[in-house]
Design an enzyme around this catalytic site. Structure first.
Site, PDB file in Angstrom:
ATOM      1  N   ARG A  54       0.803  -1.225   0.000  1.00  0.00           N
ATOM      2  CA  ARG A  54       0.000   0.000   0.000  1.00  0.00           C
ATOM      3  C   ARG A  54       0.838   1.278   0.000  1.00  0.00           C
ATOM      4  O   ARG A  54       0.601   2.190  -0.804  1.00  0.00           O
ATOM      5  CB  ARG A  54      -0.922   0.044   1.234  1.00  0.00           C
ATOM      6  CG  ARG A  54      -2.176  -0.766   1.095  1.00  0.00           C
ATOM      7  CD  ARG A  54      -2.519  -1.397   2.417  1.00  0.00           C
ATOM      8  NE  ARG A  54      -1.518  -2.394   2.740  1.00  0.00           N
ATOM      9  CZ  ARG A  54      -1.588  -3.663   2.291  1.00  0.00           C
ATOM     10  NH1 ARG A  54      -2.610  -4.062   1.607  1.00  0.00           N
ATOM     11  NH2 ARG A  54      -0.607  -4.525   2.566  1.00  0.00           N
ATOM     12  N   THR A  55       1.798   1.355   0.900  1.00  0.00           N
ATOM     13  CA  THR A  55       2.497   2.632   1.075  1.00  0.00           C
ATOM     14  C   THR A  55       3.298   2.984  -0.175  1.00  0.00           C
ATOM     15  O   THR A  55       3.220   4.106  -0.678  1.00  0.00           O
ATOM     16  CB  THR A  55       3.404   2.572   2.319  1.00  0.00           C
ATOM     17  OG1 THR A  55       2.650   2.051   3.404  1.00  0.00           O
ATOM     18  CG2 THR A  55       3.922   3.951   2.677  1.00  0.00           C
ATOM     19  N   LYS A  84      26.463  -3.286  -0.387  1.00  0.00           N
ATOM     20  CA  LYS A  84      27.937  -3.234  -0.369  1.00  0.00           C
ATOM     21  C   LYS A  84      28.446  -2.556   0.887  1.00  0.00           C
ATOM     22  O   LYS A  84      29.633  -2.309   1.030  1.00  0.00           O
ATOM     23  CB  LYS A  84      28.449  -2.458  -1.599  1.00  0.00           C
ATOM     24  CG  LYS A  84      27.990  -2.994  -2.927  1.00  0.00           C
ATOM     25  CD  LYS A  84      28.473  -2.054  -4.037  1.00  0.00           C
ATOM     26  CE  LYS A  84      27.619  -2.206  -5.273  1.00  0.00           C
ATOM     27  NZ  LYS A  84      27.773  -1.062  -6.192  1.00  0.00           N
ATOM     28  N   ARG A 105      11.182   3.893   3.858  1.00  0.00           N
ATOM     29  CA  ARG A 105      10.736   2.890   4.841  1.00  0.00           C
ATOM     30  C   ARG A 105      11.977   2.099   5.264  1.00  0.00           C
ATOM     31  O   ARG A 105      12.752   1.654   4.419  1.00  0.00           O
ATOM     32  CB  ARG A 105       9.697   1.940   4.260  1.00  0.00           C
ATOM     33  CG  ARG A 105       9.450   0.744   5.179  1.00  0.00           C
ATOM     34  CD  ARG A 105       8.264  -0.066   4.787  1.00  0.00           C
ATOM     35  NE  ARG A 105       7.030   0.653   5.051  1.00  0.00           N
ATOM     36  CZ  ARG A 105       5.822   0.109   4.946  1.00  0.00           C
ATOM     37  NH1 ARG A 105       5.701  -1.147   4.599  1.00  0.00           N
ATOM     38  NH2 ARG A 105       4.747   0.821   5.191  1.00  0.00           N
ATOM     39  N   HIS A 133       4.542   5.515  11.762  1.00  0.00           N
ATOM     40  CA  HIS A 133       4.103   5.454  10.361  1.00  0.00           C
ATOM     41  C   HIS A 133       3.133   6.632  10.203  1.00  0.00           C
ATOM     42  O   HIS A 133       1.912   6.439  10.094  1.00  0.00           O
ATOM     43  CB  HIS A 133       3.412   4.112  10.117  1.00  0.00           C
ATOM     44  CG  HIS A 133       3.222   3.749   8.671  1.00  0.00           C
ATOM     45  ND1 HIS A 133       3.408   4.646   7.630  1.00  0.00           N
ATOM     46  CD2 HIS A 133       2.846   2.573   8.089  1.00  0.00           C
ATOM     47  CE1 HIS A 133       3.160   4.028   6.490  1.00  0.00           C
ATOM     48  NE2 HIS A 133       2.821   2.777   6.729  1.00  0.00           N
TER      49      HIS A 133
HETATM   50  N1   CP Z   1      -0.316  -0.191   5.870  1.00  0.00           N
HETATM   51  C1   CP Z   1       0.875  -0.397   5.287  1.00  0.00           C
HETATM   52  O1   CP Z   1       1.883   0.247   5.652  1.00  0.00           O
HETATM   53  O2   CP Z   1       0.879  -1.328   4.314  1.00  0.00           O
HETATM   54  P1   CP Z   1       2.153  -1.758   3.471  1.00  0.00           P
HETATM   55  O3   CP Z   1       3.115  -2.429   4.438  1.00  0.00           O
HETATM   56  O4   CP Z   1       1.657  -2.689   2.421  1.00  0.00           O
HETATM   57  O5   CP Z   1       2.776  -0.519   2.906  1.00  0.00           O
END
Ligand code: CP
Length: 306
Positions: A54-55, A84, A105, A133
Site C-alpha cells: 500500500r504505502t 555493499k 521505509r 508510520h
Molecule cells: N499499511 C501499510 O503500511 O501497508 P504496506 O506495508 O503494504 O505498505
C-alpha cells in the site's frame, strides 16, 4: 500549508490536519478527473528497505497522478549499494542530487529522522521499524472523519500488536489532539501499548483503558482498529508469537456485537485477524481506508512541493 520533512505524527497540529484533509478531499476530485500535470518537473525517490504494498504503490501512484515522476527501489537492502555496506546517510545524500522528495521505509526506529538530518530534500517517513508510520495515521484519521463525520468524541479500540505496531503509535499521537477521545487498548499481555504513548495520553488528558477482553469492548466503540500480530518483529521468539497470534479475530460474531454504525479498520496487510466474511459488511472500512491513502499522500506531496 507548507511542509518539509514528515517524520512523526506529533509534528502536525489541528490547523495543519484540517488543511491536509481539505486538500485530500480536493485530490479525490483531481483523481476522478484523471489527475493533474501540476508537478510534472518533480521527482520522488522511493527508498524502501522493508516490504510494502500500500504505502509504496500509493505514494508512487500519488506522484504519477500529480504529473511527477518516480525513481524507486522496492528492496533497498538488496538492490542498492547498501548491500555493499553504504550507510543510510550516504545513500540519502546521493539521492539529494537526483530527487525532490525522498520517501523512506526502514526497519530501524529513528531511520527517517537520521535521513532527514542529512537531507536538504524533504524526507517522508513511510514507516521506521516499530517507531512510527505518520502517513498511515493521517490516512486513518481522514478515513475516520469521512466515515464517522466527527473525530471529537470518538471511542476507538486499538487491537492486536500494540507494542510493535507503528501505525497505532502514530494514530494515538494524532488522536491526542482532539477532544473527548477514549482509546481502548486491547492486546495480549506480551504486546501491550508502550509506556511512552500512555504517558503522552495522560499528559494530554486523553482517556484510555487497557484490556485483554475484546468482546466486552466491541459494543462500546465507534471504530475497531484491528492490527496484525507481526511475526517479523519477534525475531527468534517464535513461542511468544504463537502465544499471541489468533487471540483476537473480527468475524461474524464480532460484527453482531459491534454498534450498527461503527466501522472496522486495519492498516493491512491482514492474515487471519479479520475473517473474509467481514469484507461484505458495510462496516468493513479497510479497503476504503487503503484507497484514502492515495488522496492523503497526494495532498502531502503537493504540500511538500508548494
Ligand atoms: N499499511 C501499510 O503500511 O501497508 P504496506 O506495508 O503494504 O505498505
Amino acid at each position: 500549508m507548507k511542509l518539509h520533512h514528515v517524520i512523526e505524527a506529533q509534528q502536525f497540529n489541528l490547523p495543519m490536519l484540517h488543511d491536509l484533509f481539505d486538500s485530500a478531499a480536493e485530490m479525490e476530485r483531481v483523481v476522478a478527473a484523471g489527475g493533474t500535470q501540476e508537478f510534472q518537473k518533480r521527482i520522488m525517490a522511493a527508498l524502501f528497505y522493508e516490504p510494502s504494498t500500500r504505502t509504496r504503490f500509493s505514494f508512487e501512484t500519488a506522484m504519477h497522478r500529480l504529473g511527477g515522476r518516480v525513481i524507486s527501489t522496492e528492496n533497498a537492502a538488496e538492490f542498492s549499494s547498501v548491500a555493499k555496506g553504504e550507510t543510510l546517510e550516504d545513500t540519502v545524500q546521493i539521492l539529494n542530487g537526483y530527487a525532490d522528495v525522498i520517501v523512506i521505509r526502514h526497519h530501524e526506529v529513528g531511520a527517517a529522522k537520521r535521513a532527514a538530518a542529512v537531507s536538504q530534500a524533504p524526507v517522508i517517513n513511510a514507516g521506521d521499524g516499530a517507531g512510527q508510520h505518520p502517513t498511515q495515521a493521517l490516512l486513518d484519521l481522514y478515513t475516520i472523519r469521512k466515515e464517522i463525520s466527527s473525530i471529537d468524541g470518538l471511542k476507538i479500540a486499538m487491537v492486536g500488536d500494540l507494542a510493535q505496531g507503528r501505525t497505532v503509535r502514530s494514530l494515538a499521537y494524532l488522536l491526542s489532539k482532539y477532544q473527548d477521545i477514549k482509546i481502548y487498548f486491547v492486546a495480549p499481555a506480551l504486546l501491550k501499548m508502550k509506556e511512552d504513548i500512555l504517558e503522552h495520553l495522560r499528559e494530554h488528558h486523553v482517556a484510555y483503558q487497557e484490556d485483554t477482553d475484546l468482546d466486552s469492548v466491541l459494543p462500546l466503540v465507534d471504530v475497531v482498529y484491528q492490527t496484525r500480530i507481526q511475526k517479523e518483529r519477534f525475531g527468534d521468539r517464535i513461542a511468544d508469537y504463537e502465544k499471541c497470534r489468533g487471540v483476537y479475530v473480527i468475524n461474524r460474531h464480532a460484527l453482531e456485537t459491534m454498534k450498527p454504525k461503527s466501522i472496522v479498520m486495519h492498516p493491512l496487510p491482514r492474515l487471519d485477524e479479520i475473517s473474509m466474511e467481514v469484507d461484505r459488511d458495510p462496516r468493513a472500512a479497510y479497503f476504503r481506508q487503503a484507497q484514502n491513502g492515495l488522496y492523503v499522500r497526494m495532498a502531502l506531496l503537493s504540500m511538500v512541493f508548494s
